[in-house]
Scaffold this motif. Structure first.
Motif, PDB file in Angstrom:
ATOM      1  N   VAL A 108       0.768  -1.225  -0.134  1.00  0.00           N
ATOM      2  CA  VAL A 108       0.004   0.030   0.115  1.00  0.00           C
ATOM      3  C   VAL A 108       0.777   1.137  -0.034  1.00  0.00           C
ATOM      4  O   VAL A 108       1.686   1.355   0.729  1.00  0.00           O
ATOM      5  CB  VAL A 108      -0.800  -0.078   1.283  1.00  0.00           C
ATOM      6  CG1 VAL A 108      -1.833   1.246   1.216  1.00  0.00           C
ATOM      7  CG2 VAL A 108      -1.777  -1.109   1.197  1.00  0.00           C
TER       8      VAL A 108
ATOM      9  N   GLU B 115       0.257   7.462   2.777  1.00  0.00           N
ATOM     10  CA  GLU B 115      -1.088   8.141   2.835  1.00  0.00           C
ATOM     11  C   GLU B 115      -0.990   9.414   1.793  1.00  0.00           C
ATOM     12  O   GLU B 115      -2.080   9.620   0.975  1.00  0.00           O
ATOM     13  CB  GLU B 115      -1.383   8.258   4.203  1.00  0.00           C
ATOM     14  CG  GLU B 115      -2.988   8.872   4.069  1.00  0.00           C
ATOM     15  CD  GLU B 115      -3.299   9.043   5.769  1.00  0.00           C
ATOM     16  OE1 GLU B 115      -4.496   9.637   5.733  1.00  0.00           O
ATOM     17  OE2 GLU B 115      -2.759   8.582   6.645  1.00  0.00           O
TER      18      GLU B 115
ATOM     19  N   GLY C 119      -1.721   8.727  -1.827  1.00  0.00           N
ATOM     20  CA  GLY C 119      -3.025   7.958  -2.001  1.00  0.00           C
ATOM     21  C   GLY C 119      -3.244   6.653  -1.206  1.00  0.00           C
ATOM     22  O   GLY C 119      -4.576   6.242  -1.656  1.00  0.00           O
ATOM     23  N   GLY C 120      -2.498   6.260  -0.670  1.00  0.00           N
ATOM     24  CA  GLY C 120      -2.708   5.000   0.055  1.00  0.00           C
ATOM     25  C   GLY C 120      -3.820   5.061   1.089  1.00  0.00           C
ATOM     26  O   GLY C 120      -3.774   6.150   1.716  1.00  0.00           O
ATOM     27  N   ALA C 121      -4.467   3.998   1.412  1.00  0.00           N
ATOM     28  CA  ALA C 121      -5.679   4.092   2.217  1.00  0.00           C
ATOM     29  C   ALA C 121      -5.590   2.875   2.898  1.00  0.00           C
ATOM     30  O   ALA C 121      -5.336   1.906   2.245  1.00  0.00           O
ATOM     31  CB  ALA C 121      -6.919   4.327   1.486  1.00  0.00           C
TER      32      ALA C 121
ATOM     33  N   LEU D 102     -11.702  -2.700  -4.721  1.00  0.00           N
ATOM     34  CA  LEU D 102     -10.692  -1.972  -5.373  1.00  0.00           C
ATOM     35  C   LEU D 102     -10.581  -2.174  -6.684  1.00  0.00           C
ATOM     36  O   LEU D 102     -11.299  -3.083  -7.544  1.00  0.00           O
ATOM     37  CB  LEU D 102      -9.256  -2.576  -4.863  1.00  0.00           C
ATOM     38  CG  LEU D 102      -9.105  -2.501  -3.296  1.00  0.00           C
ATOM     39  CD1 LEU D 102      -7.414  -3.091  -2.967  1.00  0.00           C
ATOM     40  CD2 LEU D 102      -9.111  -0.904  -2.959  1.00  0.00           C
TER      41      LEU D 102
ATOM     42  N   PRO E  25      -1.428   2.200   4.998  1.00  0.00           N
ATOM     43  CA  PRO E  25      -0.414   2.816   4.177  1.00  0.00           C
ATOM     44  C   PRO E  25       1.054   2.255   4.432  1.00  0.00           C
ATOM     45  O   PRO E  25       1.181   2.255   5.814  1.00  0.00           O
ATOM     46  CB  PRO E  25      -0.627   4.264   4.243  1.00  0.00           C
ATOM     47  CG  PRO E  25      -2.193   4.489   4.488  1.00  0.00           C
ATOM     48  CD  PRO E  25      -2.435   3.182   5.453  1.00  0.00           C
TER      49      PRO E  25
ATOM     50  N   ARG F  91      -6.365   0.958  -7.318  1.00  0.00           N
ATOM     51  CA  ARG F  91      -6.923   2.210  -6.768  1.00  0.00           C
ATOM     52  C   ARG F  91      -7.896   2.097  -6.057  1.00  0.00           C
ATOM     53  O   ARG F  91      -8.659   1.057  -5.876  1.00  0.00           O
ATOM     54  CB  ARG F  91      -7.368   3.088  -8.151  1.00  0.00           C
ATOM     55  CG  ARG F  91      -6.189   3.159  -9.367  1.00  0.00           C
ATOM     56  CD  ARG F  91      -6.930   3.962 -10.389  1.00  0.00           C
ATOM     57  NE  ARG F  91      -7.086   5.481 -10.436  1.00  0.00           N
ATOM     58  CZ  ARG F  91      -6.442   6.263 -10.284  1.00  0.00           C
ATOM     59  NH1 ARG F  91      -4.996   5.943 -10.736  1.00  0.00           N
ATOM     60  NH2 ARG F  91      -6.609   7.478 -10.439  1.00  0.00           N
ATOM     61  N   HIS F  92      -8.082   3.012  -5.099  1.00  0.00           N
ATOM     62  CA  HIS F  92      -9.021   2.805  -4.041  1.00  0.00           C
ATOM     63  C   HIS F  92      -9.535   4.495  -3.998  1.00  0.00           C
ATOM     64  O   HIS F  92      -8.995   5.487  -3.902  1.00  0.00           O
ATOM     65  CB  HIS F  92      -8.262   2.914  -2.774  1.00  0.00           C
ATOM     66  CG  HIS F  92      -9.366   2.587  -1.438  1.00  0.00           C
ATOM     67  ND1 HIS F  92      -9.528   3.810  -0.795  1.00  0.00           N
ATOM     68  CD2 HIS F  92     -10.015   1.467  -1.070  1.00  0.00           C
ATOM     69  CE1 HIS F  92     -10.497   3.435   0.329  1.00  0.00           C
ATOM     70  NE2 HIS F  92     -10.550   2.093   0.078  1.00  0.00           N
ATOM     71  N   HIS F  93     -10.993   4.593  -4.155  1.00  0.00           N
ATOM     72  CA  HIS F  93     -11.739   5.720  -4.307  1.00  0.00           C
ATOM     73  C   HIS F  93     -11.106   6.759  -5.322  1.00  0.00           C
ATOM     74  O   HIS F  93     -11.068   7.991  -5.343  1.00  0.00           O
ATOM     75  CB  HIS F  93     -11.666   6.428  -3.157  1.00  0.00           C
ATOM     76  CG  HIS F  93     -12.420   5.891  -1.995  1.00  0.00           C
ATOM     77  ND1 HIS F  93     -13.717   5.752  -2.094  1.00  0.00           N
ATOM     78  CD2 HIS F  93     -12.121   5.311  -0.810  1.00  0.00           C
ATOM     79  CE1 HIS F  93     -14.367   4.825  -1.040  1.00  0.00           C
ATOM     80  NE2 HIS F  93     -13.216   4.792  -0.019  1.00  0.00           N
TER      81      HIS F  93
ATOM     82  N   ARG G 283      -8.089   6.968  -6.588  1.00  0.00           N
ATOM     83  CA  ARG G 283      -6.621   7.162  -6.486  1.00  0.00           C
ATOM     84  C   ARG G 283      -5.863   6.180  -6.520  1.00  0.00           C
ATOM     85  O   ARG G 283      -5.919   5.177  -5.984  1.00  0.00           O
ATOM     86  CB  ARG G 283      -6.551   8.207  -5.156  1.00  0.00           C
ATOM     87  CG  ARG G 283      -7.277   9.522  -5.080  1.00  0.00           C
ATOM     88  CD  ARG G 283      -6.831  10.254  -3.870  1.00  0.00           C
ATOM     89  NE  ARG G 283      -5.427  10.659  -3.627  1.00  0.00           N
ATOM     90  CZ  ARG G 283      -5.026  11.168  -2.649  1.00  0.00           C
ATOM     91  NH1 ARG G 283      -5.661  11.201  -1.661  1.00  0.00           N
ATOM     92  NH2 ARG G 283      -3.714  11.304  -2.738  1.00  0.00           N
TER      93      ARG G 283
ATOM     94  N   ALA H  67      -3.449   3.587  -5.101  1.00  0.00           N
ATOM     95  CA  ALA H  67      -3.309   3.397  -3.559  1.00  0.00           C
ATOM     96  C   ALA H  67      -2.409   2.187  -3.430  1.00  0.00           C
ATOM     97  O   ALA H  67      -1.815   2.096  -2.484  1.00  0.00           O
ATOM     98  CB  ALA H  67      -4.687   2.768  -3.126  1.00  0.00           C
TER      99      ALA H  67
END
Length: 190
Positions: free
Chosen positions: A109, A112, A115-117, A125, A149, A174-176, A178, A180
């Motif tokens: 990951v 943060e 973009g990491g969550a 994802l 993250p 990607r997550h949301h 972004r 990730a």
């Protein structure tokens, strides 16, 4: 084919219908092996697709009889109905690669600020594997509750649509919306 030669594999980046849909042109970069005019190839991923016949090879507005790994080409195919091909599938030597609806992987990951969550079991994802983009649901290993993250961990992923996969293949997720993280396929699941 020479025993040391790897089977043909090309990631489909674009699809064009020609001659009222009787001929498809699939474009992309050849990842390995070679393809010749007259070869049979298989479309793999997303849904079952027929074996098709390569009638011509376009390489930079030139017609060639053969194309090799590293070349960007357009392959004209007969025998594949319009709508049978889409970006994210692969063209390959028949029987050399399969589509899978899930896989085990080691993932990392991102921090943060990049973009990491947190990644949780049941998290949805968006996975990017070469030209394929597909949603998947993650399940963490038994001894892990959350991947934060900058952490790494083992996961299994169930994809919404089967894609052509191989062990050792890298991917991003990607997550949301972004970036990730990234990972490597360690085991293929049915």
């Amino acid at each position: 084919m020479n025993a040391a030669e790897k089977p043909f594999l090309m990631y489909v980046e674009d699809v064009h219908c020609l001659n009222q849909g009787r001929v498809l042109m699939l474009t992309g970069r050849i990842a390995r092996g070679r393809v010749r005019k007259g070869d049979d190839v298989e479309l793999v991923g997303f849904h079952s697709s027929p074996v098709a016949h390569v009638t011509d090879i376009d390489a930079g507005k030139l017609r060639v009889d053969e194309a090799r790994a590293g070349m960007n080409v357009g392959l004209l195919l007969r025998g594949a109905p319009a709508g049978a091909a889409e970006r994210g599938q692969v063209l390959a030597t028949p029987g050399s690669i399969e589509a899978h609806g899930g896989f085990a992987a080691d993932i990392t990951v991102l921090p943060e600020h990049q973009g990491g969550a947190e990644v949780l079991t049941g998290g949805r994802l968006h996975f990017h594997m070469h030209a394929a983009d597909v949603w998947g649901v993650v399940r963490l290993s038994h001894d892990t509750d959350v991947l934060r993250p900058l952490h790494q961990g083992a996961v299994t992923v169930t994809l919404e649509r089967p894609v052509a996969l191989e062990e050792g293949q890298s991917f991003a997720f990607r997550h949301h919306g972004r970036a990730a993280g990234s990972g490597t396929v360690t085991r293929l699941l049915r």
